[in-house]
Design a protein around this motif. Sequence first.
Motif, PDB file in Angstrom:
ATOM      1  N   PRO A   1      87.671 -40.284  52.568  1.00 16.99           N
ATOM      2  CA  PRO A   1      88.098 -39.001  51.998  1.00 16.99           C
ATOM      3  C   PRO A   1      86.897 -38.134  51.610  1.00 16.99           C
ATOM      4  O   PRO A   1      85.887 -38.657  51.155  1.00 16.99           O
TER       5      PRO A   1
ATOM      6  N   LEU B   1      86.397 -34.622  49.292  1.00 12.32           N
ATOM      7  CA  LEU B   1      87.188 -33.788  48.394  1.00 12.32           C
ATOM      8  C   LEU B   1      87.037 -32.292  48.693  1.00 12.32           C
ATOM      9  O   LEU B   1      85.940 -31.784  48.888  1.00 12.32           O
TER      10      LEU B   1
ATOM     11  N   ARG C   1      83.514 -34.388  33.769  1.00  9.40           N
ATOM     12  CA  ARG C   1      83.376 -35.537  34.651  1.00  9.40           C
ATOM     13  C   ARG C   1      84.783 -36.059  34.846  1.00  9.40           C
ATOM     14  O   ARG C   1      85.484 -36.368  33.874  1.00  9.40           O
TER      15      ARG C   1
ATOM     16  N   VAL D   1      87.363 -38.650  37.390  1.00 12.19           N
ATOM     17  CA  VAL D   1      87.253 -39.794  38.289  1.00 12.19           C
ATOM     18  C   VAL D   1      88.574 -40.002  39.020  1.00 12.19           C
ATOM     19  O   VAL D   1      89.642 -39.878  38.432  1.00 12.19           O
TER      20      VAL D   1
ATOM     21  N   ARG E   1      98.550 -51.050  39.253  1.00 12.20           N
ATOM     22  CA  ARG E   1      97.198 -51.636  39.304  1.00 12.20           C
ATOM     23  C   ARG E   1      96.133 -50.592  39.644  1.00 12.20           C
ATOM     24  O   ARG E   1      95.407 -50.702  40.619  1.00 12.20           O
TER      25      ARG E   1
ATOM     26  N   PRO F   1      89.301 -47.637  39.874  1.00 11.77           N
ATOM     27  CA  PRO F   1      88.527 -46.498  40.384  1.00 11.77           C
ATOM     28  C   PRO F   1      88.455 -46.516  41.913  1.00 11.77           C
ATOM     29  O   PRO F   1      88.246 -47.568  42.521  1.00 11.77           O
ATOM     30  N   GLU F   2      88.642 -45.356  42.531  1.00 13.09           N
ATOM     31  CA  GLU F   2      88.591 -45.214  43.982  1.00 13.09           C
ATOM     32  C   GLU F   2      87.132 -45.342  44.426  1.00 13.09           C
ATOM     33  O   GLU F   2      86.308 -44.465  44.127  1.00 13.09           O
ATOM     34  N   PRO F   3      86.776 -46.453  45.106  1.00 11.74           N
ATOM     35  CA  PRO F   3      85.362 -46.649  45.462  1.00 11.74           C
ATOM     36  C   PRO F   3      84.868 -45.676  46.538  1.00 11.74           C
ATOM     37  O   PRO F   3      83.660 -45.507  46.705  1.00 11.74           O
TER      38      PRO F   3
ATOM     39  N   LEU G   1      85.240 -42.477  46.511  1.00 13.13           N
ATOM     40  CA  LEU G   1      84.900 -41.164  45.954  1.00 13.13           C
ATOM     41  C   LEU G   1      84.032 -41.350  44.719  1.00 13.13           C
ATOM     42  O   LEU G   1      84.279 -42.249  43.906  1.00 13.13           O
ATOM     43  N   LEU G   2      83.048 -40.490  44.573  1.00 18.16           N
ATOM     44  CA  LEU G   2      82.176 -40.518  43.407  1.00 18.16           C
ATOM     45  C   LEU G   2      82.805 -39.671  42.302  1.00 18.16           C
ATOM     46  O   LEU G   2      83.701 -38.856  42.576  1.00 18.16           O
ATOM     47  N   PRO G   3      82.346 -39.844  41.063  1.00 14.83           N
ATOM     48  CA  PRO G   3      82.862 -38.971  40.002  1.00 14.83           C
ATOM     49  C   PRO G   3      82.587 -37.501  40.339  1.00 14.83           C
ATOM     50  O   PRO G   3      81.567 -37.183  40.947  1.00 14.83           O
ATOM     51  N   VAL G   4      83.515 -36.637  39.941  1.00 22.48           N
ATOM     52  CA  VAL G   4      83.340 -35.199  40.147  1.00 22.48           C
ATOM     53  C   VAL G   4      82.692 -34.631  38.880  1.00 22.48           C
ATOM     54  O   VAL G   4      83.231 -34.798  37.783  1.00 22.48           O
TER      55      VAL G   4
ATOM     56  N   ASN H   1      81.395 -45.789  39.749  1.00 20.34           N
ATOM     57  CA  ASN H   1      80.835 -46.030  41.073  1.00 20.34           C
ATOM     58  C   ASN H   1      79.392 -46.481  40.909  1.00 20.34           C
ATOM     59  O   ASN H   1      78.677 -45.951  40.065  1.00 20.34           O
TER      60      ASN H   1
ATOM     61  N   GLN I   1      80.150 -36.572  43.332  1.00 23.10           N
ATOM     62  CA  GLN I   1      80.874 -36.271  44.562  1.00 23.10           C
ATOM     63  C   GLN I   1      80.423 -34.932  45.155  1.00 23.10           C
ATOM     64  O   GLN I   1      80.352 -33.932  44.459  1.00 23.10           O
TER      65      GLN I   1
END
Lengths: 484, 95
Positions: free
Chosen positions: A49, A51, A73, A75, A271, A274-276, A278-281, B54, B60
């Motif tokens: 993905p 963004l 920030r 996530v 469950r 964190p989505e691996p 994508l990095l934090p925005v 991460n 991102q």
Amino acid sequence: MSYEMVIGLEVHLQLATRSKIFSGSATTFGAEPNTQANAVDLAMPGMLPVLNVQAVRYAVMFGLAIDAQIGKRSVFDRKNYFYPDLPKGYQISQFAEPIVGGGRFAFNLPDGTQSEVGITRAHLEEDAGKSLHEDFHGMTGIDLNRAGTPLLEIVTEPDFRSAEQAVAFLKALHSLVTYLGISDGNMAEGSMRCDVNLSLRPKGSDTLGTRTEVKNVNSFRFVEKAIHCERVRQEDILDDGGSIVQETRLYDADRDETRSMRSKEVANDYRYFPEPDLLPVILSDADIADIVATLPELPRARRARFEEAYGLSGYDAGVLTDERAVADYFEATARASGDAKLAANWIQGDLLAALNADDKNITECPVQADQLAGLIARIKDQTISGKIAKQVFEAMWQGEGDADAIIEARGFKQVSDSGALESMVDQVVADNPDQVAQYRAADPAKRKKLSGFFVGQIMKASKGQANPKMVNDLLIARLDPDDN
Amino acid sequence: MSVSGDTIREIAQLARLAVEDDELPALTSSFNAILDLFEQLQAAPTDGVEPMANPLDASQSLREDVVTETNQREALQAVAPLTEDGLYLVPRVVD
């Protein structure tokens, strides 16, 4: 027993981006099945993905508009569940660190009183595809065009106490997001869908009862009806000494009832983690300032300005600012005609009625704002009466041109020639000796009422084109010779 | 912390994995061995440490809102087991 109803809402808003939240596929509504579903949307192995910046901007615009905390920030997380219209086996959403945090949302109830509810959060996520259960030889058909469409999920506090309040909120929210331009707000196409969480508790109690969630209600009217029938259902159960089962229900508009969705074998357990991929925005103050600069004037501010600047009533200002395009149309008409009151009356009356009758919205209106202003100018300078103006408006609606051209072509000009009017007055007086005698015998205080008959006759004889004020003056001079 | 065979069964169900009864004892002890390891990690002092979303120390990057994909339906559906009228067909699912 008497109960208090407690409602919280979750609104899924489709954001008006051109491409999907994590892929470059188009988001156009109504495309042929799966023609806008590509490798990323189908979760082909190795796809990642990326963004969409516009989805982030739109979410922040919403947060700014309701004075919420903006997540500098935020996530993305995976929400795990299996369903064939969710190809990855998880939905990318936000859980612990959403892009928009808590805020307040103020809006007006239909009677004009102000109401306010808390917004818990708003987060970005991707939509799922569509499952079609029609007969495909006992199978289910999957269309993934919608998969990956950006959604902003707006979650409220359980602050609503009536269906009316919930619907007023949704209308104000709809108005806000279309003003912001972050969603087309087309409810029939699913751009704004609402889940209703509802519970009852004995009046005076401050502990919450067990709630049910009515999923995916997609019109204001259905929200109102769904709340009503779910309330009645829960009341009946509680009055019979039963207890409410916490569950997800569907509103069936045809039968006007809610019913349980077949309960899952195992309770939902998403469950989240964190989505691996994508990095934090991270949003800087400068990024946020750039977005602040793009915010338009919002409905409540515009409404207040309309009351102040144009002297409109709260109700009128509300009707005219509800939709951004209507408010723009009004301002253009008011400016060009120089008469805001007449502009407001015409738009709220004849124009909105005609749009409604033709099932058009204001952007499809066949009469442009400057054309309506041209008509208003002719009413103001007394070229035509208000009654004739309605005929001119009708002709403009049919595409016969501007007001001046129609007035000219149809000979609608108001008769203000005193010679012509005087002979009409003479004629009517001569034709109706009984009414004249009655008028002259009447108490002077009652004469005004009786003169209406003569005015009516003259307006009829002139096909509505006689200048009413001049007719009145001439009539009184003619009928009351003694007083002069 | 330790888990029971029932928890293993639930987790397997959520993950849509078929687990036979005779596999449960071995899986349970493997799970518990992993949980023991995490218990050791739990002992590490983390006060004031921001949770890591991460391992990459980066944020991102975003893409512009532009449609870059064209319709690839024919190619994509060529590898699907069953399609009809442009739809992917799957075993019937109704909520």
